[in-house]
Write a protein that holds these residues in place. Structure first.
Motif, PDB file in Angstrom:
ATOM      1  N   LYS A 102     -10.694 -78.244   6.783  1.00  0.00           N
ATOM      2  CA  LYS A 102     -10.013 -79.462   6.297  1.00  0.00           C
ATOM      3  C   LYS A 102     -10.516 -80.632   7.136  1.00  0.00           C
ATOM      4  O   LYS A 102     -10.044 -80.879   8.236  1.00  0.00           O
ATOM      5  CB  LYS A 102      -8.491 -79.346   6.417  1.00  0.00           C
ATOM      6  CG  LYS A 102      -7.745 -80.584   5.910  1.00  0.00           C
ATOM      7  CD  LYS A 102      -6.238 -80.410   6.062  1.00  0.00           C
ATOM      8  CE  LYS A 102      -5.489 -81.610   5.500  1.00  0.00           C
ATOM      9  NZ  LYS A 102      -5.695 -82.835   6.269  1.00  0.00           N
ATOM     10  N   GLY A 103     -11.468 -81.362   6.580  1.00  0.00           N
ATOM     11  CA  GLY A 103     -12.085 -82.442   7.337  1.00  0.00           C
ATOM     12  C   GLY A 103     -11.786 -83.812   6.784  1.00  0.00           C
ATOM     13  O   GLY A 103     -12.644 -84.692   6.801  1.00  0.00           O
ATOM     14  N   VAL A 104     -10.569 -84.004   6.256  1.00  0.00           N
ATOM     15  CA  VAL A 104     -10.191 -85.307   5.716  1.00  0.00           C
ATOM     16  C   VAL A 104      -8.898 -85.791   6.362  1.00  0.00           C
ATOM     17  O   VAL A 104      -8.096 -84.993   6.850  1.00  0.00           O
ATOM     18  CB  VAL A 104     -10.033 -85.267   4.177  1.00  0.00           C
ATOM     19  CG1 VAL A 104     -11.377 -85.151   3.502  1.00  0.00           C
ATOM     20  CG2 VAL A 104      -9.114 -84.123   3.751  1.00  0.00           C
ATOM     21  N   ILE A 105      -8.725 -87.128   6.343  1.00  0.00           N
ATOM     22  CA  ILE A 105      -7.575 -87.760   6.982  1.00  0.00           C
ATOM     23  C   ILE A 105      -6.597 -88.244   5.917  1.00  0.00           C
ATOM     24  O   ILE A 105      -7.003 -88.865   4.932  1.00  0.00           O
ATOM     25  CB  ILE A 105      -8.009 -88.970   7.827  1.00  0.00           C
ATOM     26  CG1 ILE A 105      -9.050 -88.566   8.863  1.00  0.00           C
ATOM     27  CG2 ILE A 105      -6.810 -89.633   8.497  1.00  0.00           C
ATOM     28  CD1 ILE A 105      -9.671 -89.745   9.590  1.00  0.00           C
ATOM     29  N   GLN A 106      -5.318 -87.969   6.126  1.00  0.00           N
ATOM     30  CA  GLN A 106      -4.285 -88.514   5.257  1.00  0.00           C
ATOM     31  C   GLN A 106      -3.506 -89.602   6.004  1.00  0.00           C
ATOM     32  O   GLN A 106      -3.351 -89.538   7.225  1.00  0.00           O
ATOM     33  CB  GLN A 106      -3.291 -87.435   4.795  1.00  0.00           C
ATOM     34  CG  GLN A 106      -3.792 -86.539   3.685  1.00  0.00           C
ATOM     35  CD  GLN A 106      -4.844 -85.573   4.168  1.00  0.00           C
ATOM     36  OE1 GLN A 106      -4.675 -84.914   5.192  1.00  0.00           O
ATOM     37  NE2 GLN A 106      -5.951 -85.495   3.464  1.00  0.00           N
ATOM     38  N   THR A 146     -17.250 -84.756  13.390  1.00  0.00           N
ATOM     39  CA  THR A 146     -17.115 -84.194  14.733  1.00  0.00           C
ATOM     40  C   THR A 146     -17.970 -84.996  15.715  1.00  0.00           C
ATOM     41  O   THR A 146     -18.750 -85.857  15.295  1.00  0.00           O
ATOM     42  CB  THR A 146     -17.559 -82.720  14.742  1.00  0.00           C
ATOM     43  OG1 THR A 146     -18.972 -82.672  14.543  1.00  0.00           O
ATOM     44  CG2 THR A 146     -16.855 -81.919  13.650  1.00  0.00           C
ATOM     45  N   PRO A 147     -17.866 -84.730  17.029  1.00  0.00           N
ATOM     46  CA  PRO A 147     -18.691 -85.463  18.003  1.00  0.00           C
ATOM     47  C   PRO A 147     -20.179 -85.437  17.696  1.00  0.00           C
ATOM     48  O   PRO A 147     -20.888 -86.406  17.972  1.00  0.00           O
ATOM     49  CB  PRO A 147     -18.373 -84.747  19.317  1.00  0.00           C
ATOM     50  CG  PRO A 147     -16.979 -84.265  19.146  1.00  0.00           C
ATOM     51  CD  PRO A 147     -16.881 -83.860  17.699  1.00  0.00           C
ATOM     52  N   ASN A 148     -20.659 -84.337  17.123  1.00  0.00           N
ATOM     53  CA  ASN A 148     -22.082 -84.246  16.760  1.00  0.00           C
ATOM     54  C   ASN A 148     -22.387 -84.833  15.385  1.00  0.00           C
ATOM     55  O   ASN A 148     -23.503 -84.697  14.876  1.00  0.00           O
ATOM     56  CB  ASN A 148     -22.553 -82.790  16.802  1.00  0.00           C
ATOM     57  CG  ASN A 148     -22.778 -82.311  18.229  1.00  0.00           C
ATOM     58  OD1 ASN A 148     -22.755 -83.109  19.165  1.00  0.00           O
ATOM     59  ND2 ASN A 148     -22.991 -81.021  18.406  1.00  0.00           N
ATOM     60  N   GLY A 149     -21.361 -85.457  14.765  1.00  0.00           N
ATOM     61  CA  GLY A 149     -21.556 -86.071  13.458  1.00  0.00           C
ATOM     62  C   GLY A 149     -21.492 -85.108  12.299  1.00  0.00           C
ATOM     63  O   GLY A 149     -21.913 -85.433  11.180  1.00  0.00           O
ATOM     64  N   ASN A 150     -20.948 -83.910  12.517  1.00  0.00           N
ATOM     65  CA  ASN A 150     -20.891 -82.902  11.453  1.00  0.00           C
ATOM     66  C   ASN A 150     -19.690 -83.125  10.540  1.00  0.00           C
ATOM     67  O   ASN A 150     -18.604 -83.479  10.988  1.00  0.00           O
ATOM     68  CB  ASN A 150     -20.803 -81.495  12.061  1.00  0.00           C
ATOM     69  CG  ASN A 150     -22.053 -81.131  12.843  1.00  0.00           C
ATOM     70  OD1 ASN A 150     -23.156 -81.494  12.457  1.00  0.00           O
ATOM     71  ND2 ASN A 150     -21.881 -80.427  13.940  1.00  0.00           N
ATOM     72  N   ASP A 151     -19.901 -82.885   9.265  1.00  0.00           N
ATOM     73  CA  ASP A 151     -18.845 -82.925   8.254  1.00  0.00           C
ATOM     74  C   ASP A 151     -18.366 -81.488   8.039  1.00  0.00           C
ATOM     75  O   ASP A 151     -19.123 -80.645   7.562  1.00  0.00           O
ATOM     76  CB  ASP A 151     -19.404 -83.516   6.962  1.00  0.00           C
ATOM     77  CG  ASP A 151     -18.424 -83.434   5.789  1.00  0.00           C
ATOM     78  OD1 ASP A 151     -17.240 -83.119   6.021  1.00  0.00           O
ATOM     79  OD2 ASP A 151     -18.857 -83.689   4.653  1.00  0.00           O
ATOM     80  N   ILE A 152     -17.112 -81.201   8.393  1.00  0.00           N
ATOM     81  CA  ILE A 152     -16.610 -79.829   8.304  1.00  0.00           C
ATOM     82  C   ILE A 152     -15.778 -79.597   7.050  1.00  0.00           C
ATOM     83  O   ILE A 152     -15.319 -78.476   6.815  1.00  0.00           O
ATOM     84  CB  ILE A 152     -15.761 -79.463   9.546  1.00  0.00           C
ATOM     85  CG1 ILE A 152     -14.508 -80.349   9.633  1.00  0.00           C
ATOM     86  CG2 ILE A 152     -16.596 -79.565  10.809  1.00  0.00           C
ATOM     87  CD1 ILE A 152     -13.518 -79.916  10.692  1.00  0.00           C
ATOM     88  N   ASN A 153     -15.588 -80.629   6.221  1.00  0.00           N
ATOM     89  CA  ASN A 153     -14.705 -80.480   5.068  1.00  0.00           C
ATOM     90  C   ASN A 153     -15.246 -79.452   4.073  1.00  0.00           C
ATOM     91  O   ASN A 153     -16.409 -79.503   3.672  1.00  0.00           O
ATOM     92  CB  ASN A 153     -14.532 -81.831   4.367  1.00  0.00           C
ATOM     93  CG  ASN A 153     -13.351 -81.822   3.419  1.00  0.00           C
ATOM     94  OD1 ASN A 153     -12.291 -81.296   3.755  1.00  0.00           O
ATOM     95  ND2 ASN A 153     -13.509 -82.401   2.248  1.00  0.00           N
ATOM     96  N   LYS A 154     -14.401 -78.518   3.726  1.00  0.00           N
ATOM     97  CA  LYS A 154     -14.713 -77.412   2.816  1.00  0.00           C
ATOM     98  C   LYS A 154     -15.789 -76.479   3.374  1.00  0.00           C
ATOM     99  O   LYS A 154     -16.300 -75.619   2.654  1.00  0.00           O
ATOM    100  CB  LYS A 154     -15.146 -77.940   1.439  1.00  0.00           C
ATOM    101  CG  LYS A 154     -14.072 -78.743   0.722  1.00  0.00           C
ATOM    102  CD  LYS A 154     -14.558 -79.220  -0.637  1.00  0.00           C
ATOM    103  CE  LYS A 154     -13.500 -80.040  -1.344  1.00  0.00           C
ATOM    104  NZ  LYS A 154     -13.961 -80.539  -2.665  1.00  0.00           N
TER     105      LYS A 154
END
Length: 390
Positions: free
Chosen positions: A323-327, A347-355
């Motif tokens: 879950k990489g989104v903000i509500q 993330t700090p390394n610029g990774n998108d973890i969503n899904k």
């Protein structure tokens, strides 16, 4: 040599430039207008369909319509059509959301997760809560909330059914060792404890974080200081079954552990990116590891990834939820509200973890039921890892 042009040629060039500018401006203006018209037409179709449906129902529905309930559910349907996280909040739900984020909760004192069976698994019980007094235990399964079958209603709907006002009654049907038993409770206000810590063998400080709320940072810092002042030589952070919560508390929790840098950034609809969590230059120089599982989500995933991205800890357990989104919770008229997705985490390394989730450094699967520290294979592997760091 300077070249000169005639007045007539100059006027012709000006006319051409003006014409081109007019054409381009007209073109983009027309495009914008067409988009707006299309958008208006699409909206008109939606609201026209709703109006037709409303007219038919009012002319033919055999029963009495509760206008408030109908309106609430129309708005719920709208937000549920956005994504799995956005929610319309009734007046009661909106207040519950604010209370829960603050660390004050009206309920039974349970931390819950979705079991692989589809039922609700009790992962933690707060001391002094109605659940403790009733004799509930960790790993009990909730199969009915009142008359609501958890399998039929689903996890989120069943959790929502457990909410209520202080002093109200609720019944739960709980399964333990294959036997079902019904419990009755009275909901009451409870200060939520989201951080617990203890010293394990070999002076390994163990800190369990069950959620990130407004009161989490103070509990975390107090626990961290207690363990380090008592001689902790390594730290294990457990965010298994931590579904996240607020992102703001991450800064005060991670800042004492990490060197200077961006802990988390957010990417918004218009494409701009902002730093939402930052660490200053002071850091704690101890061996560390983080425990995660498939129910580790949102802020808890950021917590784990930050420690790894900064080179402070290995991640041990199972791939996280993703879950990489903000509500953002916003108040609407009549004291109701909306919890709507507004940005994506990085993330700090610029990774998108969503899904996608976070892959652990060491994948370790636990047995279905863990009854002791020795049976917790993930914990034992984490202990082994920090003990091996010199």
């Amino acid at each position: 040599m300077n070249k000169k042009i005639s007045l007539g040629l100059a006027l012709s060039l000006i006319a051409i430039v003006s014409a081109v500018t007019f054409i381009l401006t007209s073109f983009f203006t027309l495009q914008s207008f067409n988009r707006k018209v299309t958008d208006v037409n699409e909206k008109a179709k939606k609201y026209s369909s709703l109006q037709l449906l409303d007219t038919y129902v009012r002319d033919n529905y055999y029963g009495k319509i509760d206008e408030k309930t109908l309106n609430d559910n129309i708005l719920k349907g709208y937000t549920e059509g956005l994504d799995r996280y956005s929610r319309y909040l009734t007046e009661e739900e909106y207040q519950n959301e604010l209370d829960e984020n603050s660390g004050e909760l009206v309920g039974l004192g349970l931390t819950l997760a979705k079991d692989e069976s589809g039922y609700i698994r009790i992962t933690e019980i707060m001391e002094g809560s109605p659940a403790v007094e009733a004799g509930l235990k960790e790993n009990d399964l909730i199969i009915f909330v009142g008359d609501t079958d958890v399998l039929e209603a689903g996890f989120d709907t069943s959790i929502e059914a457990m909410r209520g006002t202080e002093g109200s009654e609720i019944t739960l049907t709980v399964r333990r060792d294959g036997k079902d038993k019904e419990y009755s409770f009275t909901r009451r206000s409870i200060e939520v404890t989201t951080v617990k810590g203890e010293m394990l063998a070999n002076y390994i400080g163990y800190i369990k974080i069950s959620g990130f709320k407004k009161n989490t940072p103070q509990q975390f810092v107090d626990t961290l200081e207690r363990l380090t002042s008592n001689g902790a030589k390594a730290l294990l952070f457990d965010v298994r079954d931590n579904g996240g919560g607020l992102v703001e508390p991450l800064e005060d929790c991670l800042d004492p552990l990490l060197p200077e840098g961006i802990i988390a950034a957010a990417e918004y609809k218009d494409g701009h990116t902002e730093t939402v969590v930052y660490s200053d230059e002071s850091e704690l120089d101890l061996p560390m590891a983080v425990l995660v599982n498939e129910n580790t989500a949102s802020s808890a995933e950021l917590f784990a990834s930050a420690l790894r991205d900064f080179g402070k800890a290995q991640i041990i357990g199972m791939k996280t939820f993703g879950k990489g989104v903000i509500q953002r919770v916003v108040e609407l008229p009549l004291n109701c509200g909306i919890n709507v997705t507004i940005a994506k985490y990085l993330t700090p390394n610029g990774n998108d973890i969503n899904k996608k989730g976070i892959e652990p450094n060491l994948e370790v699967k636990n047995p279905k039921t863990v009854k002791s520290e020795k049976e917790d294979l993930q914990l034992q592997k984490a202990i082994e890892v920090v003990n091996s760091i010199e």
